[in-house]
Write a protein that holds these residues in place. Structure first.
Motif, PDB file in Angstrom:
ATOM      1  N   LYS A  98     -41.316  39.706  14.735  1.00 49.47           N
ATOM      2  CA  LYS A  98     -41.577  41.304  15.173  1.00 49.47           C
ATOM      3  C   LYS A  98     -41.042  42.188  15.972  1.00 49.47           C
ATOM      4  O   LYS A  98     -41.652  41.826  17.051  1.00 49.47           O
ATOM      5  CB  LYS A  98     -43.171  41.515  14.462  1.00 49.47           C
ATOM      6  N   CYS A  99     -40.164  42.729  16.010  1.00 55.91           N
ATOM      7  CA  CYS A  99     -39.428  43.564  16.985  1.00 55.91           C
ATOM      8  C   CYS A  99     -39.357  44.776  16.981  1.00 55.91           C
ATOM      9  O   CYS A  99     -39.430  45.713  16.428  1.00 55.91           O
ATOM     10  CB  CYS A  99     -37.899  43.183  16.909  1.00 55.91           C
ATOM     11  N   HIS A 100     -39.574  45.256  18.470  1.00 51.06           N
ATOM     12  CA  HIS A 100     -39.452  46.578  18.908  1.00 51.06           C
ATOM     13  C   HIS A 100     -37.762  46.777  19.041  1.00 51.06           C
ATOM     14  O   HIS A 100     -37.510  46.386  20.107  1.00 51.06           O
ATOM     15  CB  HIS A 100     -40.184  47.379  19.997  1.00 51.06           C
ATOM     16  N   SER A 101     -37.074  47.484  18.110  1.00 48.23           N
ATOM     17  CA  SER A 101     -36.060  47.339  18.866  1.00 48.23           C
ATOM     18  C   SER A 101     -34.512  48.975  17.710  1.00 48.23           C
ATOM     19  O   SER A 101     -35.390  50.344  18.549  1.00 48.23           O
ATOM     20  CB  SER A 101     -34.381  47.278  17.787  1.00 48.23           C
ATOM     21  N   GLY A 102     -33.491  49.087  18.730  1.00 46.71           N
ATOM     22  CA  GLY A 102     -32.673  50.346  19.057  1.00 46.71           C
ATOM     23  C   GLY A 102     -33.171  50.690  17.609  1.00 46.71           C
ATOM     24  O   GLY A 102     -32.935  52.271  17.628  1.00 46.71           O
ATOM     25  N   TYR A 103     -33.311  50.239  16.492  1.00 47.62           N
ATOM     26  CA  TYR A 103     -33.921  50.827  14.708  1.00 47.62           C
ATOM     27  C   TYR A 103     -35.622  50.989  14.986  1.00 47.62           C
ATOM     28  O   TYR A 103     -35.838  51.222  14.017  1.00 47.62           O
ATOM     29  CB  TYR A 103     -32.970  49.661  14.301  1.00 47.62           C
ATOM     30  N   GLY A 104     -35.943  50.711  15.868  1.00 47.93           N
ATOM     31  CA  GLY A 104     -37.611  50.881  15.854  1.00 47.93           C
ATOM     32  C   GLY A 104     -38.162  49.846  15.587  1.00 47.93           C
ATOM     33  O   GLY A 104     -37.386  48.382  16.183  1.00 47.93           O
ATOM     34  N   LEU A 105     -39.506  49.586  15.143  1.00 49.91           N
ATOM     35  CA  LEU A 105     -39.862  48.910  14.951  1.00 49.91           C
ATOM     36  C   LEU A 105     -39.897  47.540  13.698  1.00 49.91           C
ATOM     37  O   LEU A 105     -39.435  48.555  12.428  1.00 49.91           O
ATOM     38  CB  LEU A 105     -41.568  48.594  14.738  1.00 49.91           C
ATOM     39  N   GLY A 106     -39.406  46.751  13.417  1.00 50.71           N
ATOM     40  CA  GLY A 106     -38.890  45.914  12.063  1.00 50.71           C
ATOM     41  C   GLY A 106     -39.264  44.772  12.365  1.00 50.71           C
ATOM     42  O   GLY A 106     -39.718  43.613  12.965  1.00 50.71           O
ATOM     43  N   ASP A 107     -39.287  44.226  10.918  1.00 52.14           N
ATOM     44  CA  ASP A 107     -40.069  42.520  10.417  1.00 52.14           C
ATOM     45  C   ASP A 107     -38.503  41.497  10.520  1.00 52.14           C
ATOM     46  O   ASP A 107     -38.149  41.833   9.796  1.00 52.14           O
ATOM     47  CB  ASP A 107     -41.303  42.727   9.504  1.00 52.14           C
ATOM     48  N   TYR A 108     -38.453  40.577  10.733  1.00 45.10           N
ATOM     49  CA  TYR A 108     -36.774  40.025  11.503  1.00 45.10           C
ATOM     50  C   TYR A 108     -37.279  38.794  10.443  1.00 45.10           C
ATOM     51  O   TYR A 108     -37.968  38.063  10.724  1.00 45.10           O
ATOM     52  CB  TYR A 108     -36.009  40.326  12.322  1.00 45.10           C
ATOM     53  N   TRP A 109     -35.721  38.250   9.776  1.00 48.40           N
ATOM     54  CA  TRP A 109     -36.038  36.559   9.378  1.00 48.40           C
ATOM     55  C   TRP A 109     -34.499  36.121   9.843  1.00 48.40           C
ATOM     56  O   TRP A 109     -33.783  36.798   9.939  1.00 48.40           O
ATOM     57  CB  TRP A 109     -36.562  36.710   8.463  1.00 48.40           C
ATOM     58  N   GLY A 110     -34.997  34.660   9.836  1.00 50.58           N
ATOM     59  CA  GLY A 110     -33.608  33.980  10.009  1.00 50.58           C
ATOM     60  C   GLY A 110     -33.005  34.013   8.485  1.00 50.58           C
ATOM     61  O   GLY A 110     -33.774  34.075   7.627  1.00 50.58           O
ATOM     62  N   GLN A 111     -32.011  32.718   8.751  1.00 45.14           N
ATOM     63  CA  GLN A 111     -31.146  32.274   7.129  1.00 45.14           C
ATOM     64  C   GLN A 111     -32.127  31.069   6.542  1.00 45.14           C
ATOM     65  O   GLN A 111     -32.227  30.814   5.826  1.00 45.14           O
ATOM     66  CB  GLN A 111     -30.157  32.044   7.209  1.00 45.14           C
ATOM     67  N   GLY A 112     -33.133  30.384   7.595  1.00 47.29           N
ATOM     68  CA  GLY A 112     -33.891  29.635   7.353  1.00 47.29           C
ATOM     69  C   GLY A 112     -32.936  28.198   7.428  1.00 47.29           C
ATOM     70  O   GLY A 112     -31.362  27.937   7.404  1.00 47.29           O
ATOM     71  N   THR A 113     -34.009  26.720   7.533  1.00 45.39           N
ATOM     72  CA  THR A 113     -33.276  25.388   8.269  1.00 45.39           C
ATOM     73  C   THR A 113     -33.431  24.849   7.062  1.00 45.39           C
ATOM     74  O   THR A 113     -35.270  24.573   7.331  1.00 45.39           O
ATOM     75  CB  THR A 113     -33.317  25.316   9.658  1.00 45.39           C
ATOM     76  N   GLN A 114     -33.350  24.024   6.364  1.00 48.12           N
ATOM     77  CA  GLN A 114     -33.890  22.997   6.386  1.00 48.12           C
ATOM     78  C   GLN A 114     -34.725  21.631   7.053  1.00 48.12           C
ATOM     79  O   GLN A 114     -33.998  21.304   7.653  1.00 48.12           O
ATOM     80  CB  GLN A 114     -33.147  21.853   5.389  1.00 48.12           C
ATOM     81  N   VAL A 115     -35.491  20.922   6.616  1.00 51.42           N
ATOM     82  CA  VAL A 115     -36.447  20.206   7.204  1.00 51.42           C
ATOM     83  C   VAL A 115     -36.514  19.456   5.875  1.00 51.42           C
ATOM     84  O   VAL A 115     -37.889  19.456   4.635  1.00 51.42           O
ATOM     85  CB  VAL A 115     -37.848  20.525   8.228  1.00 51.42           C
ATOM     86  N   THR A 116     -36.821  17.975   6.078  1.00 51.20           N
ATOM     87  CA  THR A 116     -36.779  17.211   4.723  1.00 51.20           C
ATOM     88  C   THR A 116     -37.671  15.931   5.765  1.00 51.20           C
ATOM     89  O   THR A 116     -36.629  15.017   6.523  1.00 51.20           O
ATOM     90  CB  THR A 116     -35.550  16.632   3.537  1.00 51.20           C
ATOM     91  N   VAL A 117     -38.547  15.032   4.734  1.00 45.61           N
ATOM     92  CA  VAL A 117     -39.501  13.958   6.092  1.00 45.61           C
ATOM     93  C   VAL A 117     -39.451  13.515   4.293  1.00 45.61           C
ATOM     94  O   VAL A 117     -39.715  13.578   3.484  1.00 45.61           O
ATOM     95  CB  VAL A 117     -40.548  14.602   5.955  1.00 45.61           C
ATOM     96  N   SER A 118     -38.745  12.173   4.998  1.00 50.90           N
ATOM     97  CA  SER A 118     -38.673  11.504   3.946  1.00 50.90           C
ATOM     98  C   SER A 118     -40.354  10.207   3.987  1.00 50.90           C
ATOM     99  O   SER A 118     -40.416  10.115   5.253  1.00 50.90           O
ATOM    100  CB  SER A 118     -37.256  10.357   3.982  1.00 50.90           C
ATOM    101  N   SER A 119     -40.595   8.997   2.626  1.00 53.42           N
ATOM    102  CA  SER A 119     -41.422   8.242   3.220  1.00 53.42           C
ATOM    103  C   SER A 119     -40.877   6.258   3.163  1.00 53.42           C
ATOM    104  O   SER A 119     -40.307   6.912   3.067  1.00 53.42           O
ATOM    105  CB  SER A 119     -42.386   8.628   1.951  1.00 53.42           C
TER     106      SER A 119
END
Length: 119
Positions: A98-119
């Motif tokens: 949640k950033c204050h930037s040159g574009y105002g206050l915004g909610d930004y997200w990354g592209q996602g990273t996969q986490v896989t846990v094997s049993s």
């Protein structure tokens, strides 16, 4: 434009550890809150952990005692150290800021990273 770039996901056996990183870049004045969310297949996205600029943290019950969130304000970077991983931790993990930037206050997200846990 504000961009979040994540790294550190992968495949790990149950009981293992992973460390996720997320760096924010762009015309950022300040970041109020940084955090991590996750979305397992067929489920809604849920919060994992959050950290304020002052270092206050908040964790979902599922990660308490196993996950640690931290941030480097000078680098606009947030980390998630995950220990004692379980198969139910398998999901796509998303960084949020949640950033204050040159574009105002915004909610930004990354592209996602996969986490896989094997049993």
């Amino acid at each position: 434009q504000v961009q979040l770039v994540e790294s550190g996901g992968g495949l790990v056996q149950a009981g293992g550890s992973l460390r996720l990183s997320c760096a924010a870049s762009g015309k950022i004045f300040s970041i109020a809150v940084m955090g991590w969310y996750r979305q397992a297949s067929g489920k809604q996205r849920e919060v994992v952990a959050q950290i304020s600029g002052g270092g206050s943290t908040n964790y979902a019950d599922s990660g308490k005692g196993r996950f640690t969130v931290s941030r480097d304000n000078a680098r606009n970077t947030v980390y998630l150290q995950m220990n004692s991983l379980k198969p139910e931790d398998t999901a796509v993990y998303y960084c949020n800021a949640k950033c204050h930037s040159g574009y105002g206050l915004g909610d930004y997200w990354g592209q996602g990273t996969q986490v896989t846990v094997s049993s």
